[in-house]
Design an enzyme around this catalytic site. Sequence first.
Site, short mmCIF file in Angstrom:
data_model
loop_
_atom_site.label_atom_id
_atom_site.label_comp_id
_atom_site.label_asym_id
_atom_site.label_seq_id
_atom_site.Cartn_x
_atom_site.Cartn_y
_atom_site.Cartn_z
N GLY A 115 0.85 -1.10 0.13
CA GLY A 115 -0.05 0.06 -0.21
C GLY A 115 1.02 1.25 -0.13
O GLY A 115 2.16 1.17 0.38
N CYS A 116 0.21 2.39 -0.27
CA CYS A 116 1.01 3.58 -0.52
C CYS A 116 1.37 3.97 0.95
O CYS A 116 2.75 4.53 1.23
CB CYS A 116 0.16 4.84 -1.29
SG CYS A 116 -1.42 5.10 -0.41
N TYR A 117 0.52 4.20 1.78
CA TYR A 117 0.88 4.37 3.03
C TYR A 117 1.69 3.42 3.88
O TYR A 117 2.84 4.04 4.59
CB TYR A 117 -0.26 4.69 4.01
CG TYR A 117 -1.54 5.56 3.80
CD1 TYR A 117 -0.88 7.17 3.84
CD2 TYR A 117 -2.69 5.38 3.50
CE1 TYR A 117 -2.00 8.03 3.55
CE2 TYR A 117 -3.65 6.31 3.25
CZ TYR A 117 -3.18 7.86 3.08
OH TYR A 117 -4.08 8.74 3.17
N PRO A 118 1.63 2.38 3.72
CA PRO A 118 2.64 1.32 4.32
C PRO A 118 4.02 1.59 3.58
O PRO A 118 5.07 1.23 4.49
CB PRO A 118 1.98 -0.19 4.13
CG PRO A 118 0.52 0.30 4.07
CD PRO A 118 0.48 1.52 3.28
N THR A 119 4.24 1.81 2.46
CA THR A 119 5.49 1.88 1.69
C THR A 119 6.31 2.88 2.54
O THR A 119 7.42 2.88 2.93
CB THR A 119 5.25 2.43 0.48
OG1 THR A 119 4.68 1.24 -0.52
CG2 THR A 119 6.72 2.56 -0.21
#
Length: 310
Positions: A115-119
């Site tokens: 995911g973008c946030y987890p990255t």
Amino acid sequence: MSVKLFIDGAAGTTGLEIADRLAGRSDVTFVTLDEARRKDAAARREALNDADFVILCLPDEAAREAVALIDNDRTRVIDASTAHRTAEGWTYGMAELEPSQPGAIASAMRVSNPGCYPTGFLALVRPLVRAGLIPHDWPVSVHAVSGYSGGGKAMIAEFEGGGSDTAFRGYATGLAHKHVGEMQRHARLAHPPLFTPAVVRTYRGMVVEVPLPLFAFQRRPSLTAIETALREAYRESPVVRVLDSEGVSTVEIEADAGTDRLSLRVFGNAATGQARLVATLDNLGKGAAGAAVQNFNLMAGFEQTDGLTL
């Protein structure tokens, strides 16, 4: 060498971004379906099984259904949905997560795109947990803001079609965002991070922040130790860069928009023993399509940055 690739969900925001990065490459041959056959189950099954590689740009349930349609042991899959990011049998597609991760992705049959946030979160936190600088049982908090393209076509239409004139919208107030489990698992934390996301009125870009009270940690690491650990973790990465924070007083959400890189900074106050870790990235780049292309390159045996803007 040319490999056959089918993007299932190619008409969506992420699918279009992936195709744009792969356009014109002689080492990729696209398996395509015209508009009339795109939702035909038999046609999709044929395309899924004909391809060497499949990238799924679909809602979670549709992604699971697509995987079930693959009935050979040859087609390799990258899933850009949330469906398989903590699933057994799937390799997590963040090449920078662990030193062994690029090799694991390269040999995997099934890869889940992060995911973008987890990255941004994992890039900041995982090396520090691994080094023992953040206790694995610490109650970590993360605040993040994203451009509205992260919400897909419906949110893009809302923000650009007059459905909303807000500048800032916080959400997931019930503290049960679907990315939390992914963050906890891959950072190897004992507790779910307290995650406060928001969307803002800009098309693309993302800022992810993790505040750390270093004075409260048993080891009481210095700001220098935190930054050194991050620099060492990404010393050989072609995608992640650790930037100097000296003299920098602001961070802009557009800092890495339009690119596939990920930038990290360590801000802090040595006198108070507080740190503010900040990641900037493009939610459609390293946060989605750029990561998918990077994973595809690794799996297909190409240079991992081919087609990326860094």
